[in-house]
Scaffold this motif. Structure first.
Motif, PDB file in Angstrom:
ATOM      1  N   UNK A 130     -56.126 -28.758   9.014  1.00  0.00           N
ATOM      2  CA  UNK A 130     -54.951 -28.632   9.878  1.00  0.00           C
ATOM      3  C   UNK A 130     -54.193 -27.335   9.588  1.00  0.00           C
ATOM      4  N   UNK A 131     -54.080 -27.013   8.296  1.00  0.00           N
ATOM      5  CA  UNK A 131     -53.372 -25.777   7.927  1.00  0.00           C
ATOM      6  C   UNK A 131     -54.100 -24.560   8.470  1.00  0.00           C
ATOM      7  N   UNK A 132     -55.447 -24.598   8.361  1.00  0.00           N
ATOM      8  CA  UNK A 132     -56.231 -23.495   8.896  1.00  0.00           C
ATOM      9  C   UNK A 132     -56.095 -23.412  10.418  1.00  0.00           C
ATOM     10  N   UNK A 133     -56.015 -24.573  11.086  1.00  0.00           N
ATOM     11  CA  UNK A 133     -55.853 -24.591  12.538  1.00  0.00           C
ATOM     12  C   UNK A 133     -54.527 -23.955  12.949  1.00  0.00           C
ATOM     13  N   UNK A 134     -53.467 -24.238  12.166  1.00  0.00           N
ATOM     14  CA  UNK A 134     -52.162 -23.636  12.474  1.00  0.00           C
ATOM     15  C   UNK A 134     -52.231 -22.123  12.320  1.00  0.00           C
ATOM     16  N   UNK A 135     -52.923 -21.661  11.240  1.00  0.00           N
ATOM     17  CA  UNK A 135     -53.085 -20.220  11.048  1.00  0.00           C
ATOM     18  C   UNK A 135     -53.898 -19.595  12.179  1.00  0.00           C
ATOM     19  N   UNK A 136     -54.926 -20.314  12.641  1.00  0.00           N
ATOM     20  CA  UNK A 136     -55.744 -19.794  13.729  1.00  0.00           C
ATOM     21  C   UNK A 136     -54.948 -19.694  15.027  1.00  0.00           C
ATOM     22  N   UNK A 137     -54.022 -20.655  15.235  1.00  0.00           N
ATOM     23  CA  UNK A 137     -53.162 -20.573  16.416  1.00  0.00           C
ATOM     24  C   UNK A 137     -52.275 -19.321  16.343  1.00  0.00           C
ATOM     25  N   UNK A 138     -51.718 -19.086  15.129  1.00  0.00           N
ATOM     26  CA  UNK A 138     -50.918 -17.876  14.950  1.00  0.00           C
ATOM     27  C   UNK A 138     -51.772 -16.623  15.161  1.00  0.00           C
ATOM     28  N   UNK A 139     -53.011 -16.666  14.650  1.00  0.00           N
ATOM     29  CA  UNK A 139     -53.920 -15.534  14.828  1.00  0.00           C
ATOM     30  C   UNK A 139     -54.190 -15.277  16.306  1.00  0.00           C
ATOM     31  N   UNK A 140     -54.472 -16.360  17.057  1.00  0.00           N
ATOM     32  CA  UNK A 140     -54.747 -16.204  18.485  1.00  0.00           C
ATOM     33  C   UNK A 140     -53.548 -15.627  19.219  1.00  0.00           C
ATOM     34  N   UNK A 141     -52.333 -16.140  18.887  1.00  0.00           N
ATOM     35  CA  UNK A 141     -51.123 -15.640  19.540  1.00  0.00           C
ATOM     36  C   UNK A 141     -50.888 -14.165  19.180  1.00  0.00           C
ATOM     37  N   UNK A 142     -51.095 -13.823  17.890  1.00  0.00           N
ATOM     38  CA  UNK A 142     -50.889 -12.441  17.457  1.00  0.00           C
ATOM     39  C   UNK A 142     -51.889 -11.502  18.117  1.00  0.00           C
ATOM     40  N   UNK A 143     -53.136 -11.943  18.235  1.00  0.00           N
ATOM     41  CA  UNK A 143     -54.148 -11.096  18.874  1.00  0.00           C
ATOM     42  C   UNK A 143     -53.806 -10.838  20.336  1.00  0.00           C
ATOM     43  N   UNK A 144     -53.332 -11.901  21.026  1.00  0.00           N
ATOM     44  CA  UNK A 144     -52.950 -11.739  22.435  1.00  0.00           C
ATOM     45  C   UNK A 144     -51.795 -10.745  22.577  1.00  0.00           C
ATOM     46  N   UNK A 145     -50.774 -10.864  21.697  1.00  0.00           N
ATOM     47  CA  UNK A 145     -49.646  -9.935  21.748  1.00  0.00           C
ATOM     48  C   UNK A 145     -50.100  -8.507  21.427  1.00  0.00           C
ATOM     49  N   UNK A 146     -50.982  -8.368  20.423  1.00  0.00           N
ATOM     50  CA  UNK A 146     -51.459  -7.036  20.039  1.00  0.00           C
ATOM     51  C   UNK A 146     -52.240  -6.380  21.172  1.00  0.00           C
ATOM     52  N   UNK A 147     -53.066  -7.174  21.851  1.00  0.00           N
ATOM     53  CA  UNK A 147     -53.823  -6.614  22.978  1.00  0.00           C
ATOM     54  C   UNK A 147     -52.894  -6.194  24.107  1.00  0.00           C
ATOM     55  N   UNK A 148     -51.824  -6.982  24.334  1.00  0.00           N
ATOM     56  CA  UNK A 148     -50.857  -6.640  25.382  1.00  0.00           C
ATOM     57  C   UNK A 148     -50.137  -5.336  25.040  1.00  0.00           C
ATOM     58  N   UNK A 149     -49.672  -5.220  23.783  1.00  0.00           N
ATOM     59  CA  UNK A 149     -48.961  -4.007  23.367  1.00  0.00           C
ATOM     60  C   UNK A 149     -49.890  -2.796  23.437  1.00  0.00           C
ATOM     61  N   UNK A 150     -51.137  -2.953  22.948  1.00  0.00           N
ATOM     62  CA  UNK A 150     -52.090  -1.842  22.961  1.00  0.00           C
ATOM     63  C   UNK A 150     -52.379  -1.385  24.386  1.00  0.00           C
ATOM     64  N   UNK A 151     -52.580  -2.364  25.285  1.00  0.00           N
ATOM     65  CA  UNK A 151     -52.864  -2.022  26.679  1.00  0.00           C
ATOM     66  C   UNK A 151     -51.687  -1.293  27.316  1.00  0.00           C
ATOM     67  N   UNK A 152     -50.457  -1.743  27.002  1.00  0.00           N
ATOM     68  CA  UNK A 152     -49.265  -1.165  27.621  1.00  0.00           C
ATOM     69  C   UNK A 152     -48.940   0.225  27.076  1.00  0.00           C
ATOM     70  N   UNK A 153     -49.390   0.511  25.859  1.00  0.00           N
ATOM     71  CA  UNK A 153     -49.033   1.801  25.244  1.00  0.00           C
ATOM     72  C   UNK A 153     -50.224   2.739  25.125  1.00  0.00           C
ATOM     73  N   UNK A 154     -51.307   2.450  25.843  1.00  0.00           N
ATOM     74  CA  UNK A 154     -52.512   3.281  25.751  1.00  0.00           C
ATOM     75  C   UNK A 154     -52.218   4.732  26.124  1.00  0.00           C
ATOM     76  N   UNK A 155     -51.590   4.914  27.305  1.00  0.00           N
ATOM     77  CA  UNK A 155     -51.309   6.277  27.758  1.00  0.00           C
ATOM     78  C   UNK A 155     -50.373   7.011  26.800  1.00  0.00           C
ATOM     79  N   UNK A 156     -49.384   6.266  26.257  1.00  0.00           N
ATOM     80  CA  UNK A 156     -48.446   6.898  25.323  1.00  0.00           C
ATOM     81  C   UNK A 156     -49.159   7.341  24.047  1.00  0.00           C
ATOM     82  N   UNK A 157     -50.132   6.560  23.570  1.00  0.00           N
ATOM     83  CA  UNK A 157     -50.870   6.955  22.380  1.00  0.00           C
ATOM     84  C   UNK A 157     -51.722   8.190  22.650  1.00  0.00           C
ATOM     85  N   UNK A 158     -52.371   8.215  23.827  1.00  0.00           N
ATOM     86  CA  UNK A 158     -53.245   9.337  24.138  1.00  0.00           C
ATOM     87  C   UNK A 158     -52.430  10.624  24.304  1.00  0.00           C
TER      88      UNK A 158
END
Length: 538
Positions: free
Chosen positions: A36-64
């Protein structure tokens, strides 16, 4: 209710059951809590990955374009709108770091070693102590990569409040469940121990009475198990002591009764034998069906191996596409930069713009054709057809040519044209590609200084002889007979599936009615493929 002092047997059985069940409960609770503890961490991981992909996609042009103001403004606003994220760090590969919090931001060319250790080729997450926030956080590091270029890493630090609440709730639930199960195990242990020991205690009391010459006593145990049989034996023994003479007189009757019982047992044995004979007859009837089922299973296994081989080839093709696209992508990037530079210098006229657009369209058309070539390569042939061996050979060589160039592998070709055969051209091309890829991997693994591959196609009577050789120093003679076996590979774990050469052999020999074998030569190893040719006068 509990007779711990009086009944030692009851006490032993009770504690054995109680501690056994309690141990199982503890193990179950520990494993369940960990999952159960690992499942909670995996949920946090999934949420963090989704947020990271959103931020990366939104700031792609700014990084380039290195638009730092947009990076800071976007992520500051993102932090203020998201209560879970407490800190964002944008770490560029050029040792530039933007540390953004809800109320301030900073720019530096150094990052704490705690965060730097988490900057890897894949995403990493863990609960760590954040030097920036001075508290424990759930930290997620995401590699920002697009267009095949590593631009840096995105660090997200999440508040652990919700995570701690879930963990506390989880532990409370497991504690309540543990107490309930322990109480239940106490009741079950008492019931089972009492159920087992009561008949034995009664037997013990009866034996004590018999030793005191009390032959009128009877054992009263109502059960149909071994204890019940033992009780009946005690009662029979007491009765025999009282009426021994009567038993002697009735011995003939008892003998006849035993004969009847044996006869009944023989009858039951004959019935069971008849049932077994019927089962054997039914098995013989179903043997044909089972054989067909096993043949179908074998066919499904072969299809599965073919599918795995295609997946492995597709993985190889992805690498080939990457090598083949790298040059046009670089050229396209230069065109875009030239347009931007000309615009800044007020030299962007219609002629330059038109030429840049035409060059860009040529590059994209070439990349689109590459996609079509790779896609058509994996289209399976449903029916046999006539095809030219040199076309399939050239198709396989074109697909892997960019990979050969990337590793400086020289290819020498000597191919006779218009040699026609019958079969499945795409499958044949895949078999050739497997052999070429195997040679390429051997050259790379052994780090040959001047790697080369030779491909020839010649006619020999009614056969087309294809020879693919390399200078990778050959294969150990003891394993040459095994290289076409399924799942056999000499590569390191995780770098080979062991099905490429097996599928090539199956395609050539089973589907094409040809022959493939390998042998060592002076410089390395050569694979020889013999294909029957279609001759018009045959």
């Amino acid at each position: 209710m509990f007779n711990f002092r009086k009944n030692r047997l009851f006490r032993k059985i009770f504690w054995l059951l109680f501690f056994g069940i309690t141990f199982v409960i503890v193990v179950f609770g520990f494993v369940g809590a960990s999952i159960q503890k690992r499942s909670i961490l995996e949920l946090l991981h999934s949420e963090a990955k989704s947020l990271a992909q959103t931020i990366t996609f939104s700031t792609t042009n700014a990084l380039i374009t290195e638009d730092s103001s947009y990076l800071i403004e976007f992520n500051t606003q993102y932090l203020q709108n998201n209560t879970k994220v407490k800190n964002i760090i944008i770490a560029k590969t050029a040792e530039q770091y933007f540390d953004i919090k809800k109320d301030l931001w900073s720019f530096d060319n150094k990052i704490d070693e705690t965060f730097k250790k988490m900057q890897k080729r894949e995403d990493v997450f863990d609960i760590i102590y954040s030097p920036n926030l001075k508290e424990n956080v759930f930290h997620y590091t995401y590699p920002m990569e697009f267009s095949g270029i590593q631009w840096g890493w995105l660090h997200l630090s999440f508040d652990l409040k919700e995570y701690n609440q879930k963990i506390d709730s989880l532990y409370k639930q497991f504690f309540v469940l543990f107490i309930a199960l322990v109480l239940l195990s106490f009741v079950i242990s008492n019931y089972v121990a009492k159920k087992f020991t009561d008949p034995i205690i009664k037997l013990n009391e009866t034996v004590s009475a018999i030793t005191s010459d009390n032959l009128d006593i009877k054992v009263v145990v109502e059960s149909n198990d071994e204890i019940g049989e033992l009780s009946s034996a005690f009662n029979d023994m007491i009765s025999q002591l009282n009426i021994s003479q009567k038993h002697l007189k009735n011995s003939h009757e008892n003998l006849e009764k035993r004969v009847d019982e044996r006869t009944s047992e023989l009858s039951h044995a004959n019935e069971r034998l008849s049932e077994k004979s019927n089962e054997l007859s039914e098995l013989n009837k179903n043997l044909d069906t089972k054989v067909k089922v096993e043949i179908e299973k074998r066919r499904e296994q072969e299809q599965m191996l073919l599918h795995q081989s295609r997946l492995a080839a597709m993985g190889e093709m992805v690498g080939n596409i990457a090598h083949q696209w790298r040059q046009p992508l670089n050229a396209l990037g230069i065109i875009i930069q030239n347009i931007q530079l000309s615009h800044k210098m007020n030299k962007l006229d219609e002629e330059f713009l038109a030429k840049s657009v035409n060059d860009s369209m040529d590059l994209t058309m070439m990349m689109s054709k590459t996609i079509d070539d790779f896609r058509n390569f994996f289209l399976p042939n449903k029916h046999e057809e006539f095809f030219f061996l040199d076309n399939s050979l050239n198709s396989s060589l074109e697909l892997i040519d960019s990979t050969f160039k990337n590793y400086n592998i020289k290819v020498f070709i000597d191919i006779d044209k218009r040699l026609e055969s019958k079969g499945f051209p795409n499958e044949f091309a895949q078999a050739i590609l497997n052999v070429l890829s195997n040679a390429k991997d051997a050259l790379i693994e052994k780090q040959i200084q001047e790697p080369k591959i030779t491909v020839s196609l010649k006619k020999n009577n009614d056969m087309g002889i294809i020879v693919i050789s390399d200078n990778a120093k050959g294969i150990d003679e003891s394993i040459i007979p095994k290289i076409f076996d399924p799942y056999f590979t000499t590569k390191e774990q995780g770098k080979g599936t062991g099905i490429g050469l097996y599928m090539s052999k199956m395609i050539i020999e089973q589907n094409m009615k040809g022959r493939i074998f390998a042998r060592n030569i002076k410089e390395g190893v050569e694979f020889v493929i013999e294909m029957p040719l279609y001759l018009e006068n045959s």
